[in-house]
Each structure stands twice: as C-alpha cells, then as structure tokens.
Scaffold this motif. Structure first.
Motif, PDB file in Angstrom:
ATOM      1  N   GLY A  96       0.796  -1.222   0.000  1.00  0.00           N
ATOM      2  CA  GLY A  96       0.000   0.000   0.000  1.00  0.00           C
ATOM      3  C   GLY A  96       0.824   1.266   0.000  1.00  0.00           C
ATOM      4  O   GLY A  96       0.278   2.359  -0.192  1.00  0.00           O
ATOM      5  N   ASP A  97       2.148   1.150   0.213  1.00  0.00           N
ATOM      6  CA  ASP A  97       3.005   2.333   0.122  1.00  0.00           C
ATOM      7  C   ASP A  97       2.952   2.901  -1.291  1.00  0.00           C
ATOM      8  O   ASP A  97       2.943   2.146  -2.278  1.00  0.00           O
ATOM      9  CB  ASP A  97       4.461   1.977   0.445  1.00  0.00           C
ATOM     10  N   SER A  98       2.947   4.216  -1.402  1.00  0.00           N
ATOM     11  CA  SER A  98       3.022   4.844  -2.718  1.00  0.00           C
ATOM     12  C   SER A  98       4.427   4.668  -3.282  1.00  0.00           C
ATOM     13  O   SER A  98       5.377   4.360  -2.558  1.00  0.00           O
ATOM     14  CB  SER A  98       2.696   6.331  -2.612  1.00  0.00           C
ATOM     15  N   ARG A  99       4.562   4.879  -4.584  1.00  0.00           N
ATOM     16  CA  ARG A  99       5.876   4.761  -5.213  1.00  0.00           C
ATOM     17  C   ARG A  99       6.856   5.764  -4.592  1.00  0.00           C
ATOM     18  O   ARG A  99       8.031   5.446  -4.361  1.00  0.00           O
ATOM     19  CB  ARG A  99       5.759   4.998  -6.721  1.00  0.00           C
ATOM     20  N   ALA A 100       6.367   6.959  -4.296  1.00  0.00           N
ATOM     21  CA  ALA A 100       7.227   7.975  -3.682  1.00  0.00           C
ATOM     22  C   ALA A 100       7.655   7.549  -2.283  1.00  0.00           C
ATOM     23  O   ALA A 100       8.811   7.749  -1.883  1.00  0.00           O
ATOM     24  CB  ALA A 100       6.503   9.318  -3.632  1.00  0.00           C
ATOM     25  N   LYS A 101       6.730   6.933  -1.531  1.00  0.00           N
ATOM     26  CA  LYS A 101       7.052   6.484  -0.176  1.00  0.00           C
ATOM     27  C   LYS A 101       8.067   5.346  -0.214  1.00  0.00           C
ATOM     28  O   LYS A 101       8.994   5.299   0.606  1.00  0.00           O
ATOM     29  CB  LYS A 101       5.778   6.026   0.535  1.00  0.00           C
ATOM     30  N   VAL A 102       7.897   4.424  -1.153  1.00  0.00           N
ATOM     31  CA  VAL A 102       8.854   3.324  -1.295  1.00  0.00           C
ATOM     32  C   VAL A 102      10.246   3.871  -1.610  1.00  0.00           C
ATOM     33  O   VAL A 102      11.245   3.451  -1.024  1.00  0.00           O
ATOM     34  CB  VAL A 102       8.397   2.344  -2.395  1.00  0.00           C
ATOM     35  N   THR A 103      10.305   4.826  -2.527  1.00  0.00           N
ATOM     36  CA  THR A 103      11.591   5.428  -2.890  1.00  0.00           C
ATOM     37  C   THR A 103      12.245   6.083  -1.682  1.00  0.00           C
ATOM     38  O   THR A 103      13.453   5.931  -1.444  1.00  0.00           O
ATOM     39  CB  THR A 103      11.393   6.469  -4.007  1.00  0.00           C
ATOM     40  N   GLU A 104      11.446   6.791  -0.900  1.00  0.00           N
ATOM     41  CA  GLU A 104      11.963   7.457   0.299  1.00  0.00           C
ATOM     42  C   GLU A 104      12.510   6.436   1.298  1.00  0.00           C
ATOM     43  O   GLU A 104      13.599   6.613   1.864  1.00  0.00           O
ATOM     44  CB  GLU A 104      10.843   8.271   0.947  1.00  0.00           C
ATOM     45  N   LYS A 105      11.772   5.352   1.512  1.00  0.00           N
ATOM     46  CA  LYS A 105      12.207   4.330   2.463  1.00  0.00           C
ATOM     47  C   LYS A 105      13.471   3.623   1.979  1.00  0.00           C
ATOM     48  O   LYS A 105      14.365   3.307   2.773  1.00  0.00           O
ATOM     49  CB  LYS A 105      11.086   3.313   2.685  1.00  0.00           C
ATOM     50  N   LEU A 106      13.555   3.364   0.684  1.00  0.00           N
ATOM     51  CA  LEU A 106      14.736   2.698   0.138  1.00  0.00           C
ATOM     52  C   LEU A 106      15.987   3.543   0.346  1.00  0.00           C
ATOM     53  O   LEU A 106      17.059   3.024   0.683  1.00  0.00           O
ATOM     54  CB  LEU A 106      14.536   2.411  -1.347  1.00  0.00           C
ATOM     55  N   LYS A 107      15.860   4.837   0.165  1.00  0.00           N
ATOM     56  CA  LYS A 107      17.012   5.725   0.316  1.00  0.00           C
ATOM     57  C   LYS A 107      17.492   5.792   1.765  1.00  0.00           C
ATOM     58  O   LYS A 107      18.673   6.037   2.018  1.00  0.00           O
ATOM     59  CB  LYS A 107      16.661   7.127  -0.192  1.00  0.00           C
ATOM     60  N   LYS A 108      16.584   5.564   2.718  1.00  0.00           N
ATOM     61  CA  LYS A 108      16.942   5.631   4.136  1.00  0.00           C
ATOM     62  C   LYS A 108      17.307   4.263   4.718  1.00  0.00           C
ATOM     63  O   LYS A 108      17.712   4.174   5.874  1.00  0.00           O
ATOM     64  CB  LYS A 108      15.780   6.218   4.938  1.00  0.00           C
ATOM     65  N   SER A 109      17.165   3.217   3.924  1.00  0.00           N
ATOM     66  CA  SER A 109      17.320   1.858   4.434  1.00  0.00           C
ATOM     67  C   SER A 109      18.744   1.551   4.892  1.00  0.00           C
ATOM     68  O   SER A 109      19.720   1.976   4.272  1.00  0.00           O
ATOM     69  CB  SER A 109      16.911   0.852   3.353  1.00  0.00           C
ATOM     70  N   LYS A 110      18.844   0.784   5.979  1.00  0.00           N
ATOM     71  CA  LYS A 110      20.130   0.276   6.445  1.00  0.00           C
ATOM     72  C   LYS A 110      20.387  -1.129   5.913  1.00  0.00           C
ATOM     73  O   LYS A 110      21.494  -1.636   5.995  1.00  0.00           O
ATOM     74  CB  LYS A 110      20.169   0.259   7.970  1.00  0.00           C
ATOM     75  N   MET A 111      19.354  -1.764   5.385  1.00  0.00           N
ATOM     76  CA  MET A 111      19.474  -3.119   4.864  1.00  0.00           C
ATOM     77  C   MET A 111      19.814  -3.132   3.380  1.00  0.00           C
ATOM     78  O   MET A 111      20.463  -4.057   2.891  1.00  0.00           O
ATOM     79  CB  MET A 111      18.161  -3.886   5.084  1.00  0.00           C
ATOM     80  N   LEU A 112      19.390  -2.078   2.666  1.00  0.00           N
ATOM     81  CA  LEU A 112      19.510  -2.050   1.213  1.00  0.00           C
ATOM     82  C   LEU A 112      20.393  -0.899   0.760  1.00  0.00           C
ATOM     83  O   LEU A 112      20.544   0.098   1.458  1.00  0.00           O
ATOM     84  CB  LEU A 112      18.120  -1.917   0.580  1.00  0.00           C
ATOM     85  N   GLU A 113      20.953  -1.040  -0.435  1.00  0.00           N
ATOM     86  CA  GLU A 113      21.769   0.016  -1.011  1.00  0.00           C
ATOM     87  C   GLU A 113      21.452   0.159  -2.492  1.00  0.00           C
ATOM     88  O   GLU A 113      21.008  -0.790  -3.141  1.00  0.00           O
ATOM     89  CB  GLU A 113      23.256  -0.285  -0.829  1.00  0.00           C
ATOM     90  N   GLN A 114      21.680   1.352  -3.008  1.00  0.00           N
ATOM     91  CA  GLN A 114      21.441   1.615  -4.424  1.00  0.00           C
ATOM     92  C   GLN A 114      22.636   1.129  -5.217  1.00  0.00           C
ATOM     93  O   GLN A 114      23.775   1.503  -4.954  1.00  0.00           O
ATOM     94  CB  GLN A 114      21.216   3.109  -4.641  1.00  0.00           C
ATOM     95  N   GLY A 115      22.369   0.281  -6.220  1.00  0.00           N
ATOM     96  CA  GLY A 115      23.462  -0.319  -6.980  1.00  0.00           C
ATOM     97  C   GLY A 115      23.785   0.375  -8.280  1.00  0.00           C
ATOM     98  O   GLY A 115      24.797   0.065  -8.912  1.00  0.00           O
ATOM     99  N   VAL A 116      22.931   1.330  -8.713  1.00  0.00           N
ATOM    100  CA  VAL A 116      23.164   2.049  -9.970  1.00  0.00           C
ATOM    101  C   VAL A 116      22.914   3.529  -9.740  1.00  0.00           C
ATOM    102  O   VAL A 116      22.361   3.934  -8.716  1.00  0.00           O
ATOM    103  CB  VAL A 116      22.242   1.525 -11.092  1.00  0.00           C
ATOM    104  N   GLY A 117      23.285   4.338 -10.711  1.00  0.00           N
ATOM    105  CA  GLY A 117      23.119   5.779 -10.596  1.00  0.00           C
ATOM    106  C   GLY A 117      21.679   6.224 -10.785  1.00  0.00           C
ATOM    107  O   GLY A 117      20.832   5.484 -11.290  1.00  0.00           O
ATOM    108  N   ASP A 118      21.397   7.459 -10.382  1.00  0.00           N
ATOM    109  CA  ASP A 118      20.044   8.003 -10.482  1.00  0.00           C
ATOM    110  C   ASP A 118      19.556   8.082 -11.928  1.00  0.00           C
ATOM    111  O   ASP A 118      18.358   7.982 -12.190  1.00  0.00           O
ATOM    112  CB  ASP A 118      19.988   9.397  -9.851  1.00  0.00           C
ATOM    113  N   ALA A 119      20.473   8.254 -12.872  1.00  0.00           N
ATOM    114  CA  ALA A 119      20.074   8.335 -14.279  1.00  0.00           C
ATOM    115  C   ALA A 119      19.427   7.033 -14.729  1.00  0.00           C
ATOM    116  O   ALA A 119      18.472   7.026 -15.508  1.00  0.00           O
ATOM    117  CB  ALA A 119      21.289   8.651 -15.151  1.00  0.00           C
TER     118      ALA A 119
END
Length: 249
Positions: A96-119
C-alpha cells in the motif's frame, strides 16, 4: 556458524545496534535484558532488544533507574526512519506504500543500497536498482516491485544473482537456507515448508515455491526459478491470498 544463527547475524549487520544499548531491569531487579530505547508514550516504552526484536513494556514495570532514564528521553530521539513499522513485510516496506514512499524508504534503508546511478532509475524505475548491502549465502540479492493501478505497492520480489544450472545446488542452496532462516526470524514459523526445489523440476520462467509465510496484508513465498540456462532463488512478498497446498513426497 550454526544455521539458526545466520538470520540473526544478517539482521545485526544491517540493523546495527544503537550506541545507547543498555541493561534494563524489571521493578524488583529479578530480571534483566539488553536493548536500546526506541520511543515512548504516556504509559509504555518501546525497546529494541539486542537480538533485533522490538517490543513494548509498561514503564511502571521497570526499575527506578530505568524509569528515570525513560523520563529523560524525548519522542524525537530517534529518526523516523529508525522506527520499525509494524506493518512492514520486508525492511520497512509495506503493502500500500506509494511509489514515492517506497523510494523514500529505500534511500533511508540500512538493509539495502542503491546499486546504480540516479540516471538509470529515471530510465527503468526502481526494479533492479536496490540490492541487499550484505550478501546472503554468498550472493547479492536485488529488489523488484509491482504496483496496483493506483500506483501503490502490491508485490516485492527479492532475487539472487542468476547462476548456471550446473552449479544450482552448490551456489543457491545455502542462500535458500539462509533466506528461510531470515524470513522465519522476521515473520515466524512458515505455514508451509518444503525441500529445496530440484533443478530438474524447474520450468523456465515459472516460480516454484517451497515455503509460505503469512505476513501483514498478504504472504511471503520462498522458492526458485529457471531462466534459460541459469537459475535463481526468489522471495515473493505479495498481497495475493495464497493457501498452503499439499506437497508431494
């Protein structure tokens, strides 16, 4: 390391304990445990134990020293991102999280990391962008998402790196076992548990589950799939209602 400790080791590595871990005692001092303060209301305090589990206890049941400690804390001593969401199905993500909320949570996560650039995100969305910070069973796991027509989260897939099918057991069974331990730690005993799927039983692009858990708002399934000459282990968190089925011998 014994198998039942794998999940706790993974959790402790991605959810590091606060520097304020302390010993807590009950009112008469007969029982104690270690944990860090999370939050409080007028009657209760929420504490994260050293094993990562979060629970709430009535303040009056604590020792005088602990009650004094709680009285000195404020509701904003922890960032919102550190507050465990009781409806979370993986990390802090909720159906039920919105796409924007999911993105926000992913960026703050201690379990997950971004593997590619924002582009790359701008071209493909979130699928395959985030991965576990710590390898599970020696393999990195990436996240994929599915959304409702209203653009809210309805499914999360955690997928291992694909490996050649001739090393299926050697490379993937350990990851499958560790994920089973992790999900049991997070969501309790599975309502159905089977054996590691045999490679000859896998059909291309068809998910074969071995385990089923009930989670907030849906189910979690653990299994494997084959894609051409490669295989992978997958965890699916879905809002679909799934009932246990009778497993063969």
């Amino acid at each position: 390391m014994r198998p039942h400790l794998l999940a706790l080791a993974f959790l402790s590595s991605v959810f590091p304990l606060s520097a304020e871990v302390r010993e807590w005692k009950n009112a008469d001092g007969s029982q104690s445990f270690k944990g860090d303060y999370v939050s409080q209301d007028q009657k209760n305090v929420t504490i994260r134990r050293a094993d990562g589990k979060v629970f709430t206890i009535e303040i009056l049941r604590l020792s005088d020293i602990d009650r004094q400690f709680v009285a000195k804390q404020t509701g904003d001593t922890k960032e919102e991102a550190d507050q465990p969401d009781p409806n979370a199905v993986f990390d802090n993500l909720c159906f039920g999280d919105s796409r924007a909320k999911v993105t926000e949570k992913l960026k703050k996560s201690k379990m997950l990391e971004q593997g590619v650039g924002d582009a790359f995100i701008g071209r493909t969305g979130l699928n395959g962008v985030y991965r576990t910070r710590k390898k599970i069973g020696g393999l990195q796991c990436e996240l994929y998402f599915d959304w409702t027509g209203g653009d809210t989260l309805k499914e999360i897939s955690l997928q291992t790196q694909a490996v050649p099918k001739d090393v299926y057991v050697n490379r993937l069974k350990g990851t499958w076992e560790e994920l089973a331990e992790l999900l049991t730690t997070l969501h309790g005993k599975p309502v159905q548990a089977g054996n590691f799927p045999k490679v000859e039983e896998l059909d291309s692009d068809t998910f074969m589950p071995s385990h089923l858990w009930k989670v907030k708002g849906g189910n979690a399934l653990l299994g494997a799939t084959k894609q051409g000459a490669t295989c992978m282990v997958i965890v699916r968190f879905t809002t679909k209602k799934i009932e246990p089925v009778e497993l063969g011998p």
